[in-house]
Scaffold this motif. Structure first.
Motif, PDB file in Angstrom:
ATOM      1  N   LEU A 188      16.526   4.826  -1.085  1.00 30.48           N
ATOM      2  CA  LEU A 188      16.404   5.054   0.351  1.00 30.48           C
ATOM      3  C   LEU A 188      15.632   6.325   0.670  1.00 30.48           C
ATOM      4  CD1 LEU A 188      19.631   3.907   2.188  1.00 30.48           C
ATOM      5  CD2 LEU A 188      17.240   3.257   2.620  1.00 30.48           C
ATOM      6  N   ALA A 189      15.953   7.388  -0.049  1.00 32.34           N
ATOM      7  CA  ALA A 189      15.252   8.660   0.189  1.00 32.34           C
ATOM      8  C   ALA A 189      13.772   8.512  -0.149  1.00 32.34           C
ATOM      9  CB  ALA A 189      15.878   9.760  -0.663  1.00 32.34           C
ATOM     10  N   LEU A 190      13.524   7.809  -1.215  1.00 28.01           N
ATOM     11  CA  LEU A 190      12.124   7.618  -1.627  1.00 28.01           C
ATOM     12  C   LEU A 190      11.351   6.815  -0.582  1.00 28.01           C
ATOM     13  CD1 LEU A 190      10.856   6.899  -5.149  1.00 28.01           C
ATOM     14  CD2 LEU A 190      10.036   5.502  -3.262  1.00 28.01           C
ATOM     15  N   LYS A 191      11.958   5.765  -0.107  1.00 25.93           N
ATOM     16  CA  LYS A 191      11.279   4.955   0.911  1.00 25.93           C
ATOM     17  C   LYS A 191      11.051   5.765   2.189  1.00 25.93           C
ATOM     18  CE  LYS A 191      12.183   0.298  -0.606  1.00 25.93           C
ATOM     19  NZ  LYS A 191      12.543  -1.073  -0.252  1.00 25.93           N
ATOM     20  N   GLU A 192      12.055   6.514   2.554  1.00 19.49           N
ATOM     21  CA  GLU A 192      11.945   7.375   3.739  1.00 19.49           C
ATOM     22  C   GLU A 192      10.739   8.290   3.597  1.00 19.49           C
ATOM     23  OE1 GLU A 192      13.408   9.425   7.294  1.00 19.49           O
ATOM     24  OE2 GLU A 192      14.051   7.548   6.381  1.00 19.49           O
ATOM     25  N   ARG A 193      10.528   8.775   2.388  1.00 19.57           N
ATOM     26  CA  ARG A 193       9.474   9.756   2.133  1.00 19.57           C
ATOM     27  C   ARG A 193       8.101   9.101   2.002  1.00 19.57           C
ATOM     28  NH1 ARG A 193      11.799  11.951  -2.384  1.00 19.57           N
ATOM     29  NH2 ARG A 193      10.563  10.707  -3.809  1.00 19.57           N
ATOM     30  N   ALA A 194       8.034   7.926   1.402  1.00 18.60           N
ATOM     31  CA  ALA A 194       6.730   7.410   0.957  1.00 18.60           C
ATOM     32  C   ALA A 194       6.269   6.126   1.635  1.00 18.60           C
ATOM     33  CB  ALA A 194       6.768   7.187  -0.558  1.00 18.60           C
ATOM     34  N   SER A 195       7.133   5.465   2.372  1.00 17.56           N
ATOM     35  CA  SER A 195       6.734   4.169   2.919  1.00 17.56           C
ATOM     36  C   SER A 195       5.648   4.272   3.971  1.00 17.56           C
ATOM     37  CB  SER A 195       7.940   3.473   3.559  1.00 17.56           C
ATOM     38  OG  SER A 195       8.739   2.904   2.575  1.00 17.56           O
ATOM     39  N   GLN A 206       0.795  -1.214   0.000  1.00 15.29           N
ATOM     40  CA  GLN A 206       0.000   0.000   0.000  1.00 15.29           C
ATOM     41  C   GLN A 206       0.841   1.286   0.000  1.00 15.29           C
ATOM     42  OE1 GLN A 206      -2.563  -1.830  -1.169  1.00 15.29           O
ATOM     43  NE2 GLN A 206      -3.604   0.010  -0.459  1.00 15.29           N
ATOM     44  N   SER A 207       2.138   1.136  -0.248  1.00 19.20           N
ATOM     45  CA  SER A 207       2.959   2.358  -0.403  1.00 19.20           C
ATOM     46  C   SER A 207       4.029   2.067  -1.454  1.00 19.20           C
ATOM     47  CB  SER A 207       3.520   2.810   0.941  1.00 19.20           C
ATOM     48  OG  SER A 207       4.365   1.833   1.516  1.00 19.20           O
ATOM     49  N   SER A 208       5.279   2.185  -1.083  1.00 22.47           N
ATOM     50  CA  SER A 208       6.342   2.074  -2.085  1.00 22.47           C
ATOM     51  C   SER A 208       6.951   0.688  -2.122  1.00 22.47           C
ATOM     52  CB  SER A 208       7.421   3.116  -1.798  1.00 22.47           C
ATOM     53  OG  SER A 208       7.892   2.946  -0.473  1.00 22.47           O
ATOM     54  N   GLY A 209       6.143  -0.321  -1.762  1.00 23.94           N
ATOM     55  CA  GLY A 209       6.675  -1.656  -1.496  1.00 23.94           C
ATOM     56  C   GLY A 209       7.282  -2.407  -2.659  1.00 23.94           C
TER      57      GLY A 209
END
Lengths: 435, 435
Positions: free
Chosen positions: B62-69, B49-52
């Motif tokens: 990493l930055a993207l996951k930090e932002r969107a997970s 349900q997010s950036s999985g």
């Protein structure tokens, strides 16, 4: 009571809303489980959804029931799977399963999707006598055809706009689902267009979040698509997710038209039936319909909807592409169920208008699923979306797309996958990777 | 990752859509069952349900996951009821149950109900690792308050328009559910007004069927209500069922206003979230929200929605009255579940605006259910609708209404029902009839 006979479907040719032919009836098939007296429960379901909880008014009751009652048309026992029943189920017998067919006079409701839903999917699931209930099929009478336009593009219109005259429309989903900004999305779409893709869709999680606003994403992606269109001789179809409130969706639709886009995407359970109808009536583009949330409607074996019944609501309202999951998908759903759903999309809703829609295959799709999909579906009118099945191809996106086309060409031509791979390095590498 | 702490709810004071405070997160509680590794499954749900399903982009992941997970905030084992699991469930362990709390950055979705639904109730029910999943609660961050008006009338506004300053609003449903024509409906409402009723509602099956068109029914019924209003010193509130497509609903709403009506009714699952939002934004009347179809969303113990979570969506969109079933109802639902639903309606959605809504009790309600309802709910802010509990009173409708008021007065005053009946012939007869 003069029971109307139903051989085939009772489609009236009278279409005016206020003059629906009196014999026109709505017919719905359920699978009913009960631990109680099945005939009594079937009659209770029919009564609850029509004139059932009737407190007699002298001189009027019989005529009223004649006019308004739902009728049990069929109650036929089938094998029960002996699983536990829904909580609160009445009766002391072992659970038994039945095919239950009910019919309603259309004069109760008129050809209105919202009121169809209250009639066929209202309070009946909560009855004590119901130990399990699934809506298996809805047979729409002809007045619905006059009241709703159905899909505006369907299979032929989608092929025309996508520039794909035959075979599956090969597509992919922007990944990660959420987290890319407009430029990041456009850059990914650039690589996909470069690789010769037919179709790209947003994830259902990405609509108009502050981090990736709809308008900015649309503009960035359409600039990329335009740039590639001369070389490709077609415009890559981008199903941009405009899911939102009605006014937002209509506005976004207009922005897509302005930007030269050829498709819009909407999450059905997010907007609901009236939202889709409003979008359809305004839209001049194919509507890519996402079924996310379908699990809470369809996964329970004893409660809710079959896809066959459920998908008809949205096709009637105007969906052009319907998600059906995929063969060997990563979700719980067995292949057989996926095939039944996809075949339903390829049947007409009404015999005399071109309202078949594109089934959308997704989830874990690769070159390995092309043959089994074609063999089981018996058709190549579909959108075939692969994520990892394209972008994780070791030779890159172009080879990923190429390998899928080659796999599908072989499937349609009746050539085994391994044999086809001898003439396609991309396919050979894909088999090595995903096989 | 800098994990935000959640003591209470993380309501940001920043309200602009495009400038949602970066720390604002959406928090949702689930009950998860799994036969697989619970931590892994919880992370899969969050990821799906997010950036999985992320395919790494060098330097960005990493930055993207930090932002969107989405983040697993809590995973706490609770007792499992050892019932069979949903089909297709993976893992070989016995099923275990967990309280699962997930959070999402609001920058993924923005304060949009449709996109909230795709996020919290999207494809997660279909995951193989999920052997059962219920949405237990949704904690709405502050930006939703700015984006949606919530109920326009709620409890106070409804009381004002109905002319009922305190105690339950005593009502009934037009029966038979469907089959009466406009004149038949008006004649029944005449008897109810004569009997001193506060509130009358259409059945959810009756909206604009050819046999009882909306406009004709509205006019016939409002003429009756107007005729009684001088004598009563108030207008009986008529929740007229305007369920239909958006344009139809807005038009019908305007007809109700023109006719001097004080309420409109809509079937929530028939119109969907965007339909209710569109109606609310246009409406100058209280919206009576019918939950028919709730059974297919809520009855399965292992799939779907809790009422608590589900009802918040509609309150946020603008419902003023929410159906909650009734104590000792004729459906499957246990009393405890009904009470939990009704109490949820009486809690604020947001601490600093008056957005509590009227719970609507119905189904088998009589003088016998007044005391247990008041005792368990601890409040008399409610609409109490009885069908047979009013019209089947042997002394007539007026005695039926009188007996319900007397029962409720006694309940609120702490006087046992039998004792109150000594001073009320209507109540005594009702106890004899329904007791």
């Amino acid at each position: 009571m003069n029971r109307v006979r139903f051989e085939g479907l009772p489609c009236s040719s009278v279409t005016s809303r206020r003059n629906i032919h009196l014999v026109e009836r709505l017919i719905v098939d359920y699978r009913l489980r009960t631990q109680d007296d099945p005939r009594k429960v079937a009659e209770t379901v029919a009564g609850e959804q029509s004139s059932g909880t009737f407190i007699a008014t002298p001189g009027e009751d019989l005529a009223l029931k004649e006019r308004a009652s739902a009728t049990v048309e069929r109650l036929e026992e089938v094998e029960d799977d002996a699983t536990p029943v829904l909580p609160g189920s009445s009766g002391a017998d072992r659970a038994r399963s039945f095919r239950l067919r009910l019919s309603w006079p259309m004069s109760n409701l008129g050809p209105s999707i919202p009121n169809l839903l209250a009639t066929v999917a209202g309070n009946l699931f909560e009855l004590k006598g119901v130990a399990g209930l699934k809506i298996e099929d809805i047979h729409l009478p002809g007045s619905f055809k006059a009241a709703y336009p159905g899909p505006g593009f369907g299979i032929e219109g989608t092929r025309r706009l996508a520039g794909v005259a035959s075979g599956p429309i090969v597509g992919t989903i922007v990944k990660p689902s959420v987290g890319l900004d407009p430029e990041g999305t456009a850059s990914l779409v650039d690589a996909l267009c470069e690789g010769g893709i037919d179709f790209v869709k947003d994830d259902e999680l990405q609509a108009d979040g502050p981090h990736c606003p709809f308008e900015d994403r649309l503009r960035a992606v359409m600039a990329v698509i335009d740039r590639h269109s001369d070389r490709l001789g077609r415009k890559v179809m981008y199903a941009v997710n405009l899911t939102g409130e009605i006014d937002e969706m209509l506005h976004r639709h207009d922005l897509v038209v302005e930007a030269g886009g050829t498709c819009v995407m909407v999450s059905l359970n997010s907007v609901g039936p009236t939202g889709l109808t409003a979008l359809r009536r305004h839209s001049s583009l194919p509507i890519h319909a996402h079924r996310n949330g379908w699990g809470y409607l369809g996964r329970s074996p004893d409660n809710g909807w079959s896809y066959r019944a459920w998908h008809k609501i949205w096709r009637l309202a105007g969906a052009d592409h319907m998600h059906v999951n995929g063969i060997a998908n990563k979700f719980w759903e067995p292949d057989e169920s996926v095939v039944v759903s996809a075949k339903a999309c390829l049947e007409p809703l009404f015999a005399d208008r071109p309202d078949r829609v594109m089934p959308v295959f997704s989830s874990g799709q690769t070159v390995m699923t092309a043959h089994p999909t074609f063999e089981r579906l018996g058709a190549d009118d579909l959108i075939f979306t692969a994520g990892g099945g394209i972008v994780a191809h070791p030779q890159g996106v172009a080879a990923g797309v190429r390998s899928l086309r080659d796999a599908w060409d072989a499937a349609v031509a009746g050539i085994p996958l391994g044999e086809a791979a001898r003439n396609s390095a991309a396919l050979a590498k894909a088999i090595e990777t995903y096989g």
